[in-house]
Design a protein around this motif. Sequence first.
Motif, PDB file in Angstrom:
ATOM      1  N   MET A 272     -14.103  25.341  -9.859  1.00 24.19           N
ATOM      2  CA  MET A 272     -14.179  24.513 -11.056  1.00 24.19           C
ATOM      3  C   MET A 272     -13.532  25.262 -12.217  1.00 24.19           C
ATOM      4  O   MET A 272     -13.460  26.502 -12.212  1.00 24.19           O
ATOM      5  CB  MET A 272     -15.654  24.203 -11.363  1.00 24.19           C
ATOM      6  N   ASP A 273     -13.066  24.519 -13.226  1.00 19.57           N
ATOM      7  CA  ASP A 273     -12.563  25.154 -14.435  1.00 19.57           C
ATOM      8  C   ASP A 273     -13.613  26.101 -14.999  1.00 19.57           C
ATOM      9  O   ASP A 273     -14.804  25.776 -15.040  1.00 19.57           O
ATOM     10  CB  ASP A 273     -12.210  24.085 -15.475  1.00 19.57           C
ATOM     11  N   GLU A 274     -13.171  27.286 -15.422  1.00 14.52           N
ATOM     12  CA  GLU A 274     -14.121  28.341 -15.798  1.00 14.52           C
ATOM     13  C   GLU A 274     -15.038  27.919 -16.939  1.00 14.52           C
ATOM     14  O   GLU A 274     -16.253  28.144 -16.889  1.00 14.52           O
ATOM     15  CB  GLU A 274     -13.355  29.609 -16.184  1.00 14.52           C
ATOM     16  N   ARG A 275     -14.475  27.307 -17.964  1.00 16.35           N
ATOM     17  CA  ARG A 275     -15.303  26.903 -19.101  1.00 16.35           C
ATOM     18  C   ARG A 275     -16.258  25.775 -18.719  1.00 16.35           C
ATOM     19  O   ARG A 275     -17.420  25.758 -19.131  1.00 16.35           O
ATOM     20  CB  ARG A 275     -14.420  26.482 -20.279  1.00 16.35           C
ATOM     21  N   MET A 276     -15.788  24.839 -17.928  1.00 16.79           N
ATOM     22  CA  MET A 276     -16.662  23.764 -17.452  1.00 16.79           C
ATOM     23  C   MET A 276     -17.738  24.323 -16.537  1.00 16.79           C
ATOM     24  O   MET A 276     -18.899  23.911 -16.584  1.00 16.79           O
ATOM     25  CB  MET A 276     -15.840  22.697 -16.723  1.00 16.79           C
ATOM     26  N   GLY A 277     -17.370  25.287 -15.706  1.00 19.99           N
ATOM     27  CA  GLY A 277     -18.347  25.915 -14.817  1.00 19.99           C
ATOM     28  C   GLY A 277     -19.451  26.607 -15.571  1.00 19.99           C
ATOM     29  O   GLY A 277     -20.620  26.560 -15.174  1.00 19.99           O
ATOM     30  N   LEU A 278     -19.092  27.253 -16.689  1.00 20.54           N
ATOM     31  CA  LEU A 278     -20.105  27.907 -17.509  1.00 20.54           C
ATOM     32  C   LEU A 278     -21.076  26.894 -18.086  1.00 20.54           C
ATOM     33  O   LEU A 278     -22.294  27.120 -18.107  1.00 20.54           O
ATOM     34  CB  LEU A 278     -19.445  28.711 -18.634  1.00 20.54           C
ATOM     35  N   LEU A 279     -20.559  25.752 -18.532  1.00 19.97           N
ATOM     36  CA  LEU A 279     -21.433  24.700 -19.052  1.00 19.97           C
ATOM     37  C   LEU A 279     -22.352  24.160 -17.961  1.00 19.97           C
ATOM     38  O   LEU A 279     -23.527  23.868 -18.210  1.00 19.97           O
ATOM     39  CB  LEU A 279     -20.604  23.565 -19.656  1.00 19.97           C
ATOM     40  N   VAL A 280     -21.821  24.029 -16.738  1.00 20.19           N
ATOM     41  CA  VAL A 280     -22.640  23.566 -15.611  1.00 20.19           C
ATOM     42  C   VAL A 280     -23.757  24.564 -15.327  1.00 20.19           C
ATOM     43  O   VAL A 280     -24.914  24.190 -15.065  1.00 20.19           O
ATOM     44  CB  VAL A 280     -21.766  23.354 -14.359  1.00 20.19           C
ATOM     45  N   THR A 281     -23.457  25.846 -15.392  1.00 18.13           N
ATOM     46  CA  THR A 281     -24.466  26.879 -15.166  1.00 18.13           C
ATOM     47  C   THR A 281     -25.527  26.836 -16.251  1.00 18.13           C
ATOM     48  O   THR A 281     -26.732  26.924 -15.978  1.00 18.13           O
ATOM     49  CB  THR A 281     -23.807  28.266 -15.128  1.00 18.13           C
ATOM     50  N   LEU A 282     -25.088  26.718 -17.518  1.00 21.14           N
ATOM     51  CA  LEU A 282     -26.044  26.643 -18.618  1.00 21.14           C
ATOM     52  C   LEU A 282     -26.864  25.365 -18.553  1.00 21.14           C
ATOM     53  O   LEU A 282     -28.028  25.342 -18.963  1.00 21.14           O
ATOM     54  CB  LEU A 282     -25.308  26.745 -19.965  1.00 21.14           C
ATOM     55  N   LEU A 283     -26.272  24.297 -18.004  1.00 21.13           N
ATOM     56  CA  LEU A 283     -27.037  23.061 -17.805  1.00 21.13           C
ATOM     57  C   LEU A 283     -28.155  23.293 -16.797  1.00 21.13           C
ATOM     58  O   LEU A 283     -29.235  22.711 -16.911  1.00 21.13           O
ATOM     59  CB  LEU A 283     -26.108  21.938 -17.328  1.00 21.13           C
ATOM     60  N   GLY A 284     -27.911  24.187 -15.827  1.00 23.95           N
ATOM     61  CA  GLY A 284     -28.971  24.543 -14.889  1.00 23.95           C
ATOM     62  C   GLY A 284     -30.156  25.175 -15.607  1.00 23.95           C
ATOM     63  O   GLY A 284     -31.317  24.976 -15.225  1.00 23.95           O
ATOM     64  N   PHE A 285     -29.875  25.939 -16.647  1.00 27.09           N
ATOM     65  CA  PHE A 285     -30.950  26.501 -17.463  1.00 27.09           C
ATOM     66  C   PHE A 285     -31.665  25.397 -18.233  1.00 27.09           C
ATOM     67  O   PHE A 285     -32.891  25.347 -18.291  1.00 27.09           O
ATOM     68  CB  PHE A 285     -30.362  27.533 -18.432  1.00 27.09           C
ATOM     69  N   ALA A 286     -30.876  24.487 -18.806  1.00 18.42           N
ATOM     70  CA  ALA A 286     -31.462  23.427 -19.624  1.00 18.42           C
ATOM     71  C   ALA A 286     -32.237  22.413 -18.800  1.00 18.42           C
ATOM     72  O   ALA A 286     -33.237  21.858 -19.257  1.00 18.42           O
ATOM     73  CB  ALA A 286     -30.363  22.711 -20.420  1.00 18.42           C
ATOM     74  N   VAL A 287     -31.783  22.163 -17.530  1.00 12.49           N
ATOM     75  CA  VAL A 287     -32.407  21.116 -16.737  1.00 12.49           C
ATOM     76  C   VAL A 287     -33.857  21.464 -16.398  1.00 12.49           C
ATOM     77  O   VAL A 287     -34.693  20.571 -16.208  1.00 12.49           O
ATOM     78  CB  VAL A 287     -31.597  20.857 -15.447  1.00 12.49           C
ATOM     79  N   SER A 288     -34.160  22.764 -16.338  1.00 16.43           N
ATOM     80  CA  SER A 288     -35.550  23.152 -16.074  1.00 16.43           C
ATOM     81  C   SER A 288     -36.463  22.693 -17.194  1.00 16.43           C
ATOM     82  O   SER A 288     -37.662  22.461 -16.987  1.00 16.43           O
ATOM     83  CB  SER A 288     -35.653  24.667 -15.891  1.00 16.43           C
ATOM     84  N   PHE A 289     -35.889  22.549 -18.386  1.00 17.74           N
ATOM     85  CA  PHE A 289     -36.685  22.122 -19.528  1.00 17.74           C
ATOM     86  C   PHE A 289     -36.836  20.610 -19.603  1.00 17.74           C
ATOM     87  O   PHE A 289     -37.647  20.112 -20.373  1.00 17.74           O
ATOM     88  CB  PHE A 289     -36.066  22.661 -20.823  1.00 17.74           C
ATOM     89  N   VAL A 290     -36.056  19.890 -18.802  1.00 23.59           N
ATOM     90  CA  VAL A 290     -36.201  18.438 -18.772  1.00 23.59           C
ATOM     91  C   VAL A 290     -37.571  18.053 -18.219  1.00 23.59           C
ATOM     92  O   VAL A 290     -38.225  17.123 -18.703  1.00 23.59           O
ATOM     93  CB  VAL A 290     -35.075  17.802 -17.939  1.00 23.59           C
ATOM     94  N   VAL A 291     -38.001  18.793 -17.169  1.00 24.23           N
ATOM     95  CA  VAL A 291     -39.285  18.468 -16.545  1.00 24.23           C
ATOM     96  C   VAL A 291     -40.431  19.320 -17.083  1.00 24.23           C
ATOM     97  O   VAL A 291     -41.583  19.083 -16.732  1.00 24.23           O
ATOM     98  CB  VAL A 291     -39.205  18.643 -15.016  1.00 24.23           C
ATOM     99  N   ARG A 292     -40.119  20.281 -17.943  1.00 21.64           N
ATOM    100  CA  ARG A 292     -41.189  21.116 -18.492  1.00 21.64           C
ATOM    101  C   ARG A 292     -42.243  20.289 -19.243  1.00 21.64           C
ATOM    102  O   ARG A 292     -43.441  20.529 -19.070  1.00 21.64           O
ATOM    103  CB  ARG A 292     -40.596  22.195 -19.400  1.00 21.64           C
TER     104      ARG A 292
END
Length: 505
Positions: A69-89
């Motif tokens: 994946m594009d590096e900058r987009m990949g970083l956003l996807v990774t950070l979204l993994g951090f944020a998604v845990s807070f969706v169900v928190r």
Amino acid sequence: MMFDQLGTKRSIPPTTTRRLRAEDCIVIDNRDLRKAQVGAGVGNFIEWYDIGIYGYLAVTMTSVFTEGMDERMGLLVTLLGFAVSFVVRPLGGMILGPLGDRIGRRKVLFFTMALMAAATTIIGLLPTAGQVGLWVIIPLYLLKMLQGFSTGGEYSGAATYISEFSPDRHRGFMTALLNSGSMLGFAAGAGVVAVTTEVTTSAWGASAMLDGGWRIPFLLALPLGILAICLRSRIPESPSFEVAQDNAEDKNDNPIFVRHNLPNILKHYWHQILIGFALIAADGTSSYMLTSYMPTYLETQVGSPTVHTAVAAVLVLVLQAVLIPLVGHWSDRIGRRPIYIMATIGNLILLLPAFWLMHFGTLWSLYLAMFLVMVPSALFLALTGAVMSELFPTASRFGGVGLTHNLAISIFGGTTPLVSQVLVEVTGNSYAPAFYIMFFSAIAFTATLKMRESAGRPLLGSVPVVSSVEEAAELAKGQDANERIDTATMLLIGEPISREGARVG
């Protein structure tokens, strides 16, 4: 009439105005208090250990799970993994909080610890995108969601539990130790990342972390989780909860003594929820900026090596872990409101100079900048557990704290890395994350002015908690001149309970 935590007038039935007796007070056994502190604190340590390793491995995780994946987009996807845990928190808080008010704090804390350790360990066992393709992001997100659900009951439960176990005069200090342990957990995560990176790259070359070294920090959650579960199996139940549980039905004419469901918590305590939201928004953006986004920012915007940012974080967070209980103790002496005022003004004054220093690109500027970001964050974190617990009565405290803290930290705190990176990308302004935090600090300053001082007061819906029988006698004797004693908010009914950790007589 009486005034609640926000200064709002409330009608209290005349049956709740009985005078306080020494034997009404809860005298805490120091041995039980130590067990409670260790058992509750270890969960926060592991929670932030996981946040630490994910944050400091964000760039590595991008290569592992978004390869191709594009590096900058990949970083956003990774950070979204951090944020998604807070969706169900918040869901975790809304389910586990009221459950903790019904079955007890101890049982829920045991469950959250087991779930958190299991999810973190399994992340370390996932295949990479190079092995199975980008679909591996789905199980990664699902495991982060399980962690989020667990965390929804973890911190709010631990804060509720320790606040109810702590003597009123030392509640700020005792609950601050939870966040001190959290910072040590994050520092441990950053330290493990730094050591793992150094050892594996020295032994197997520059690509060692990508080749599998990244798994080691996650797999260490398994022995840590087993230790934590063993410790939690030995902790006693909160004595304030037990007294409230025994007597709640006798006081059902007064809403603060009733165990409410979520709709009724919103109905009766919406003022407290708004105040809590404002404070946690500032607290969350400030603390998650330091712990979870700063490594990514320094690596992508400043060009700092991963090892340098990880080592700097360990030192700064250990210092913060020392500072937090000192500030908590200070708040027991001078009050919660003055500390909040210092925290909000600190962010408004220090953040822009801190971000300016980061771009010098030197080690000394890196350390100084992180120190300036850390100080206001420490002031906020020192008060979180105590103030959130002081906003709600015992019968519905776990539910109230679980809803307020988790919803606010999910909306504002957990999304801080993602929102900050998006702001930088969209605006092109490397100072945008600082302005983001400053905005919420300004709102928290206003909320602080609306908040009634709660330091040293018995928790709403509970009798005073003291360290000795002598202190209980002194408190009862001087209640008429003590503005912190309001018997209308206490369960003063029935015969005294003669057992350790509860009312004594």
